[in-house]
Design an enzyme around this catalytic site. Structure first.
Site, PDB file in Angstrom:
ATOM      1  N   ASN A  96      47.428  35.020  36.949  1.00  0.00           N
ATOM      2  CA  ASN A  96      46.137  34.381  36.507  1.00  0.00           C
ATOM      3  C   ASN A  96      46.187  34.000  35.010  1.00  0.00           C
ATOM      4  O   ASN A  96      45.272  33.317  34.426  1.00  0.00           O
ATOM      5  CB  ASN A  96      45.080  35.333  36.761  1.00  0.00           C
ATOM      6  CG  ASN A  96      45.299  36.837  36.132  1.00  0.00           C
ATOM      7  OD1 ASN A  96      46.402  37.215  36.122  1.00  0.00           O
ATOM      8  ND2 ASN A  96      44.418  37.171  35.587  1.00  0.00           N
ATOM      9  N   CYS A 105      38.807  38.787  33.081  1.00  0.00           N
ATOM     10  CA  CYS A 105      38.213  40.342  33.277  1.00  0.00           C
ATOM     11  C   CYS A 105      38.734  41.215  31.979  1.00  0.00           C
ATOM     12  O   CYS A 105      38.614  42.239  31.940  1.00  0.00           O
ATOM     13  CB  CYS A 105      39.020  40.774  34.345  1.00  0.00           C
ATOM     14  SG  CYS A 105      38.510  40.064  36.083  1.00  0.00           S
ATOM     15  N   SER A 124      39.548  34.786  47.100  1.00  0.00           N
ATOM     16  CA  SER A 124      38.563  34.783  46.246  1.00  0.00           C
ATOM     17  C   SER A 124      37.696  33.367  46.557  1.00  0.00           C
ATOM     18  O   SER A 124      38.228  32.332  46.127  1.00  0.00           O
ATOM     19  CB  SER A 124      38.497  35.076  44.879  1.00  0.00           C
ATOM     20  OG  SER A 124      37.287  34.743  43.995  1.00  0.00           O
ATOM     21  N   HIS A 150      35.321  31.894  44.611  1.00  0.00           N
ATOM     22  CA  HIS A 150      34.911  31.037  43.361  1.00  0.00           C
ATOM     23  C   HIS A 150      36.346  30.685  42.589  1.00  0.00           C
ATOM     24  O   HIS A 150      36.038  29.725  41.563  1.00  0.00           O
ATOM     25  CB  HIS A 150      34.175  31.986  42.425  1.00  0.00           C
ATOM     26  CG  HIS A 150      34.844  32.925  41.615  1.00  0.00           C
ATOM     27  ND1 HIS A 150      35.301  32.753  40.302  1.00  0.00           N
ATOM     28  CD2 HIS A 150      35.255  34.190  41.914  1.00  0.00           C
ATOM     29  CE1 HIS A 150      35.696  33.738  39.966  1.00  0.00           C
ATOM     30  NE2 HIS A 150      35.682  34.911  40.774  1.00  0.00           N
ATOM     31  N   THR A 192      38.753  41.334  43.808  1.00  0.00           N
ATOM     32  CA  THR A 192      38.723  42.869  43.397  1.00  0.00           C
ATOM     33  C   THR A 192      38.570  43.722  44.270  1.00  0.00           C
ATOM     34  O   THR A 192      39.150  44.475  44.568  1.00  0.00           O
ATOM     35  CB  THR A 192      37.840  42.946  42.327  1.00  0.00           C
ATOM     36  OG1 THR A 192      38.339  42.184  41.037  1.00  0.00           O
ATOM     37  CG2 THR A 192      37.707  44.465  41.611  1.00  0.00           C
TER      38      THR A 192
END
Length: 398
Positions: A161, A336, A209, A211, A77
């Site tokens: 995603n 999110c 990212s 994770h 992000t």
């Protein structure tokens, strides 16, 4: 990594479990050497700095970049914000008034869509292109958008995603470069799942990212091309770490963990993909045997191995199915946006009506998903669907 009585985890797009090898690599930097990597005046600080730089090189290698092109962030992000706002604000500061358009897709991650919309208040022109029913970008539509007016930047995610479709980044990059614009891709869901090479796709900026690749939360990276050099304005001020683009003390354990996760992804990604694809096919076959009219959303082939975005038939809701199958961890869409009442904007963007979007689950199969997991999960979700369906007329009457 299965634990007795723990629910079966099939939400690997929201986050992935930390690989035990990653955890082992991180532990010494919490316990034995906790020094600040910027404290190079003493031995412990220098050792921490060396570990960070080794991890940076591993992250770079995963995408075919140079280590010095990797800016470490708190996650994708922040990387997306830095890429898009940083490029726009630097251009504005240089007086580049000719290029004010920023082009993206309706199915991008919320942090990209909101970032692009934020820049409208700063005088930039956001252009949000639709996608086709299979979730892929129509390249002719992109060409037409770029021909309308000079464009500063195009941002297209590598892998969606929610529906898992893989965009043709090489073709998109070529079109963007022909138009003289910068090309940014959010590759958080693509790294470790599809081959990524910044030269091949001609990316100027690429977000990652930790994770999402079996590394720790709280760490990410932005690739920033050096040749030709891409210039960004930093998001905030501070001590000038990360070449002045991202101030703040680097969390050495998280960086090391991200680097180890990147190393494993590069070494084992192809093997992972083959195994995960087999688990996905097994799961879908078992579920279709019990729920024949279930619908797969997104392009059936151009998708990552572990993703299944499935709409269940009948007057049912995904929330009710999940409630009836508490032993399985799945989701209705982006983590999110999961608290929102409205149905997934990604599913609406590919043309699903509201009732079908509300009956849709996202399945994310990962590195540690076993054959027993997929068999048990498929049976549980099918049973939950039958239960919810059987109660539907009664619920409607009430």
């Amino acid at each position: 990594m299965s634990t007795p009585n723990r629910p079966i985890y099939l939400d690997n797009h929201a986050t992935t479990p930390v690989d035990p090898r990653v955890l082992a690599a991180m532990r010494p930097w919490w316990e034995e050497n906790f020094a600040n990597p910027a404290s190079v005046e003493h031995a412990m600080g220098r050792a921490a700095e060396e570990a960070v730089e080794e991890a940076r090189a591993r992250i770079a290698a995963l995408i075919g970049a140079e280590a010095r092109e990797i800016v470490l962030t708190s996650g994708a992000t922040e990387a997306n914000n830095l890429a898009i706002k940083g490029a726009a604000r630097f251009a504005a500061a240089q007086g580049e008034e000719g290029r004010r358009r920023i082009v993206t897709l309706a199915t991008e991650h919320k942090c990209v869509l909101e970032t692009v919309r934020d820049l409208a208040a700063e005088g930039f022109e956001p252009v949000v292109l639709p996608v086709q029913p299979d979730g892929l970008l129509d390249l002719d539509r992109l060409r037409a958008a770029l021909a309308e007016a000079p464009t500063l930047l195009v941002s297209v995610m590598a892998v969606n995603n929610e529906i898992g479709v893989v965009q043709d980044l090489a073709a998109i990059g070529a079109i963007v470069k022909e138009a003289g614009a910068l090309f940014h891709t959010d590759a958080a869901q693509g790294a470790g799942r599809i081959p990524l090479d910044v030269e091949e796709i001609r990316a100027d900026l690429l977000s990652l990212s930790g994770h999402k690749i079996y590394g720790p939360k709280g760490i990410g990276a932005l690739y920033v091309r050096r040749r030709p050099r891409v210039r960004l304005a930093p998001l905030f001020s501070g001590g000038g770490q990360e070449r002045g683009l991202r101030s703040g003390t680097l969390p050495a354990p998280l960086v090391v963990g991200f680097g180890e996760a990147a190393r494993i992804a590069q070494a084992e990604g192809q093997l992972d993909t083959g195994r995960i694809a087999g688990q996905r096919d097994r799961f879908l076959a078992a579920l279709r045997a019990e729920v024949p009219d279930i619908v797969l959303n997104g392009h059936p082939e151009r998708r990552v191995a572990g993703n299944l975005n499935l709409t269940f038939p009948g007057p049912v809701s995904a929330q009710a199915i999940m409630a009836a199958a508490p032993s399985v961890c799945v989701s209705t869409g982006s983590a999110c946006s999961s608290a929102e009442i409205e149905p997934s904007y990604v599913l609406r963007a590919i043309g699903l009506p509201e009732d079908r979007a509300r009956a849709t689950l996202r399945i994310g199969i990962g590195r540690f998903t076993s054959p027993a997991d997929v068999d048990t999960a498929a049976a549980a979700l099918a049973a939950a669907w039958r239960k919810v369906l059987s109660e539907a007329p009664r619920n409607a009457a009430e």
